[in-house]
Design a protein around this motif. Structure first.
Motif, PDB file in Angstrom:
ATOM      1  N   ASP A 158       0.872  -1.190   0.010  1.00  0.00           N
ATOM      2  CA  ASP A 158       0.061  -0.175   0.029  1.00  0.00           C
ATOM      3  C   ASP A 158       0.746   1.269  -0.076  1.00  0.00           C
ATOM      4  N   ASP A 159       1.847   1.248   0.651  1.00  0.00           N
ATOM      5  CA  ASP A 159       2.932   2.247   0.758  1.00  0.00           C
ATOM      6  C   ASP A 159       4.329   2.097  -0.211  1.00  0.00           C
ATOM      7  N   GLY A 160       4.035   1.734  -1.023  1.00  0.00           N
ATOM      8  CA  GLY A 160       5.108   1.215  -2.180  1.00  0.00           C
ATOM      9  C   GLY A 160       6.218   2.216  -2.392  1.00  0.00           C
ATOM     10  N   ILE A 161       5.816   3.622  -2.416  1.00  0.00           N
ATOM     11  CA  ILE A 161       6.817   4.764  -2.574  1.00  0.00           C
ATOM     12  C   ILE A 161       7.632   4.959  -1.598  1.00  0.00           C
ATOM     13  N   LEU A 162       6.814   4.612  -0.292  1.00  0.00           N
ATOM     14  CA  LEU A 162       7.446   4.885   1.199  1.00  0.00           C
ATOM     15  C   LEU A 162       8.524   3.855   1.208  1.00  0.00           C
ATOM     16  N   LEU A 163       8.298   2.679   0.775  1.00  0.00           N
ATOM     17  CA  LEU A 163       9.331   1.633   0.798  1.00  0.00           C
ATOM     18  C   LEU A 163      10.555   1.815   0.072  1.00  0.00           C
ATOM     19  N   ILE A 164      10.283   2.472  -1.112  1.00  0.00           N
ATOM     20  CA  ILE A 164      11.366   2.980  -2.024  1.00  0.00           C
ATOM     21  C   ILE A 164      12.190   3.816  -1.746  1.00  0.00           C
ATOM     22  N   LEU A 165      11.540   4.961  -1.057  1.00  0.00           N
ATOM     23  CA  LEU A 165      12.151   5.850  -0.556  1.00  0.00           C
ATOM     24  C   LEU A 165      13.152   5.776   0.418  1.00  0.00           C
ATOM     25  N   ALA A 166      12.561   4.772   1.565  1.00  0.00           N
ATOM     26  CA  ALA A 166      13.390   4.542   2.666  1.00  0.00           C
ATOM     27  C   ALA A 166      14.589   3.766   2.564  1.00  0.00           C
ATOM     28  N   PHE A 167      14.431   2.756   1.648  1.00  0.00           N
ATOM     29  CA  PHE A 167      15.440   1.842   1.517  1.00  0.00           C
ATOM     30  C   PHE A 167      16.542   2.404   0.366  1.00  0.00           C
ATOM     31  N   ALA A 168      16.245   3.333  -0.462  1.00  0.00           N
ATOM     32  CA  ALA A 168      16.964   4.037  -1.334  1.00  0.00           C
ATOM     33  C   ALA A 168      18.216   4.797  -0.631  1.00  0.00           C
ATOM     34  N   GLY A 169      17.851   5.093   0.493  1.00  0.00           N
ATOM     35  CA  GLY A 169      18.826   5.845   1.411  1.00  0.00           C
ATOM     36  C   GLY A 169      20.352   5.018   1.739  1.00  0.00           C
ATOM     37  N   LEU A 170      19.922   3.761   1.573  1.00  0.00           N
ATOM     38  CA  LEU A 170      21.160   2.673   1.947  1.00  0.00           C
ATOM     39  C   LEU A 170      22.246   2.981   0.938  1.00  0.00           C
ATOM     40  N   GLY A 171      21.976   3.347  -0.466  1.00  0.00           N
ATOM     41  CA  GLY A 171      22.890   3.585  -1.310  1.00  0.00           C
ATOM     42  C   GLY A 171      23.996   4.598  -1.037  1.00  0.00           C
ATOM     43  N   ALA A 172      23.533   5.476  -0.247  1.00  0.00           N
ATOM     44  CA  ALA A 172      24.582   6.649   0.532  1.00  0.00           C
ATOM     45  C   ALA A 172      25.480   5.721   1.277  1.00  0.00           C
ATOM     46  N   VAL A 173      24.985   4.878   2.286  1.00  0.00           N
ATOM     47  CA  VAL A 173      25.589   4.147   3.398  1.00  0.00           C
ATOM     48  C   VAL A 173      26.748   3.392   2.702  1.00  0.00           C
ATOM     49  N   SER A 174      26.309   2.758   1.555  1.00  0.00           N
ATOM     50  CA  SER A 174      27.443   1.796   0.869  1.00  0.00           C
ATOM     51  C   SER A 174      28.456   2.847   0.290  1.00  0.00           C
ATOM     52  N   ASN A 175      28.167   3.892  -0.203  1.00  0.00           N
ATOM     53  CA  ASN A 175      29.172   4.700  -0.586  1.00  0.00           C
ATOM     54  C   ASN A 175      30.008   5.332   0.447  1.00  0.00           C
ATOM     55  N   ILE A 176      29.363   5.624   1.774  1.00  0.00           N
ATOM     56  CA  ILE A 176      30.397   6.187   2.696  1.00  0.00           C
ATOM     57  C   ILE A 176      31.051   4.960   3.222  1.00  0.00           C
ATOM     58  N   LEU A 177      30.576   3.609   3.345  1.00  0.00           N
ATOM     59  CA  LEU A 177      31.481   2.593   3.909  1.00  0.00           C
ATOM     60  C   LEU A 177      32.804   2.416   2.949  1.00  0.00           C
ATOM     61  N   ALA A 178      32.297   2.244   1.507  1.00  0.00           N
ATOM     62  CA  ALA A 178      33.208   2.151   0.532  1.00  0.00           C
ATOM     63  C   ALA A 178      34.775   3.067   0.632  1.00  0.00           C
ATOM     64  N   GLY A 179      33.958   4.543   0.804  1.00  0.00           N
ATOM     65  CA  GLY A 179      35.162   5.665   0.879  1.00  0.00           C
ATOM     66  C   GLY A 179      35.752   5.356   2.305  1.00  0.00           C
ATOM     67  N   TRP A 180      35.311   5.113   3.337  1.00  0.00           N
ATOM     68  CA  TRP A 180      35.883   5.264   4.660  1.00  0.00           C
ATOM     69  C   TRP A 180      36.896   4.115   4.868  1.00  0.00           C
ATOM     70  N   SER A 181      36.412   2.624   4.488  1.00  0.00           N
ATOM     71  CA  SER A 181      37.396   1.594   4.764  1.00  0.00           C
ATOM     72  C   SER A 181      38.402   1.634   3.839  1.00  0.00           C
TER      73      SER A 181
END
Lengths: 324, 183
Positions: free
Chosen positions: A110-133
């Motif tokens: 029912d809240d499809g777009i909410l799911l997409i927007l919430a989990f799309a934020g993980l992309g930034a987490v992967s970038n900062i993990l890659a850059g930091w490590s």
């Protein structure tokens, strides 16, 4: 929704199909991008490897498979190996609520777009993990830029989508498509042109594509957050970048361009045609515009897109209230 | 808790599956996608740029993806004079490159020191092969872009054991230019 066996099987099949779509999309888009780049610069692009260069992307991926995995010294190695996986895995989830066709939806949420927007934020987490490590100053700078950029551009993106949600009163992507007609003047882009414009600008920035590819700006940061990744780590980042591009294109097609509805013969082919038209648009502007400076990027967001999207949201709310 | 510092792991392991067809398959793929590193030392680098541009277009052979990060590159074109000041950087770049890696010495300076080789010179490395192993030498001062293309073909031939593209002598000769209409 009870997690019955049928739903479980459906999700497994959907995830497998999505993996196939992601890999196929990356192979096709690498070829399309290099060909488009060639044509824009008046040269044929990949031409000799396979008929008209069609095997080029396959050769590239096979080569990346066979490349040595180089582990730099003094890295934070669990995070270093986790980062490409974190970039790749959430995208699988993001494709689940997308309605490709009238019956071709992996998971009715029912809240499809909410799911997409919430989990799309993980992309930034992967970038900062890659850059930091990576123990690399360019990687760290790229990661800092990636986070500043994606956090900033998420806000007008959500505001633009929220204007459409106010208008239609639903967050379910299937209902959103059913609310639009087949002809272009019945699409949401006609009723929300400003929101569509803001969304398209934010879409380019969110996927770190030129002219907003500051996190991996080659002339300044060598390769940004994936400087230290060779072989398959780099390939996974590449794959998830193209998968993210396709995802935001699908969301744009569903929200603004009528999804699977077309002038005749509704079906999943319309969704794919519209999404790939937007993909081609992204490739086109990549090879047309020079890269912006970082202050220009943030100024564009905070001084223009954010006020405009708030204004648009406010206007939409007023009109919806008056119309009711 | 910070992890224990550890050195880089860069040893090249023997192949797990040492079968001829598999090796051949990967070798062909490697040959067809030689990504050069964005790295130029002197005027030959201008020719390296020209070879990726419109008229010569190394993209036709899949080698136009100039990677800025050495970790993602396969081919190092040493384009130009290697000064003694620059030599440590060149060696370091080569050492940072992941394993199937190839070096193309482009131009007379990179091959032997070229015009800078004379008695009593003190600043030039006379040939980059004194520093790093070189796969293919492309002579010229600077070499024509066609010569650089030919160097890339030679590396492909070295990887796979066969030449993939017809040489200039096998190409049909240019058709005669159309006769100009009498004015």
């Amino acid at each position: 929704m009870a997690l019955s066996l049928a739903v479980f099987v459906q999700i497994i099949v959907a995830v497998l199909l999505v993996i196939g779509l992601m890999v196929g999309n990356a192979v096709v888009m690498v070829y399309v991008e290099r060909k488009a780049c060639g044509f824009i610069q008046r040269r044929p692009g990949p031409f000799e490897v396979g008929p008209r260069g069609l095997l080029q992307a396959v050769c590239d991926s096979m080569k990346l498979l066979g490349k040595q995995i180089f582990v730099p010294g003094n890295i934070d190695w669990p995070l270093h190996f986790l980062a490409p996986v974190v970039a790749f895995l959430p995208v699988l989830l993001l494709y689940l609520p997308i309605p490709f066709g009238p019956y071709l939806t992996s998971l009715q949420v029912d809240d499809g777009i909410l799911l997409i927007l919430a989990f799309a934020g993980l992309g930034a987490v992967s970038n900062i993990l890659a850059g930091w490590s990576s123990n690399n100053k360019y990687g760290l700078l790229g990661a800092a830029r990636a986070v500043a950029q994606s956090v900033a551009y998420e806000i007008p993106m959500i505001m633009a989508l929220l204007a459409v949600i106010f208008m239609t009163g639903t967050m379910n992507l299937t209902t959103l498509v059913e609310g639009q007609g087949g002809w272009p003047w019945q699409w949401n882009i006609v009723r929300q042109p400003l929101a569509c414009f803001i969304y398209v600008v934010c879409l380019v920035a969110e996927t770190n594509r030129a002219p907003f590819d500051l996190p991996e700006a080659e002339s300044e940061l060598t390769a940004g957050f994936h400087t230290e990744y060779s072989g398959m780590g780099f390939a996974l980042f590449f794959l998830s970048e193209y998968a993210n591009m396709l995802l935001v294109s699908f969301v744009c097609a569903v929200f603004f361009l009528g999804g699977w509805r077309g002038p005749f013969l509704d079906g999943f082919w319309w969704t794919f045609a519209k999404a790939y038209a937007i993909m081609f648009f992204i490739v086109w502007i990549r090879w047309t515009f020079p890269r912006v400076r970082f202050d220009q990027l943030l100024n564009l967001n905070w001084k223009w897109l954010l006020p405009l999207s708030i204004l648009n949201l406010w206007l939409t709310a007023v009109v919806v209230k008056l119309a009711n | 808790m910070s992890p224990e510092p550890h050195p880089a792991q860069s040893e090249i392991l023997p192949p797990l599956i040492n079968l001829k067809p598999v090796n051949w398959f990967f070798d062909v793929n490697r040959a067809m996608s030689l990504w050069p590193v964005t790295f130029g030392l002197a005027c030959c680098a201008i020719e390296m740029m020209a070879v990726s541009m419109t008229r010569f277009d190394i993209a036709r052979f899949g080698a136009e993806v100039f990677r800025p990060s050495i970790r993602q590159a396969d081919l190092m074109m040493v384009t130009g004079t290697v000064t003694k000041k620059m030599a440590p950087a060149v060696v370091r770049l080569y050492e940072q490159m992941p394993a199937p890696k190839f070096v193309l010495a482009c131009g007379n300076c990179a091959i032997s020191g070229g015009p800078f080789k004379f008695e009593g010179q003190y600043g030039i490395v006379e040939g980059v092969d004194q520093l790093i192993p070189v796969d293919v030498y492309v002579p010229g001062c600077p070499p024509r872009p066609e010569a650089i293309l030919e160097g890339v073909f030679s590396i492909q031939e070295k990887i796979t054991g066969r030449r993939w593209w017809p040489g200039p002598e096998e190409m049909p000769s240019d058709p005669a230019p159309p006769a100009k209409a009498a004015t």
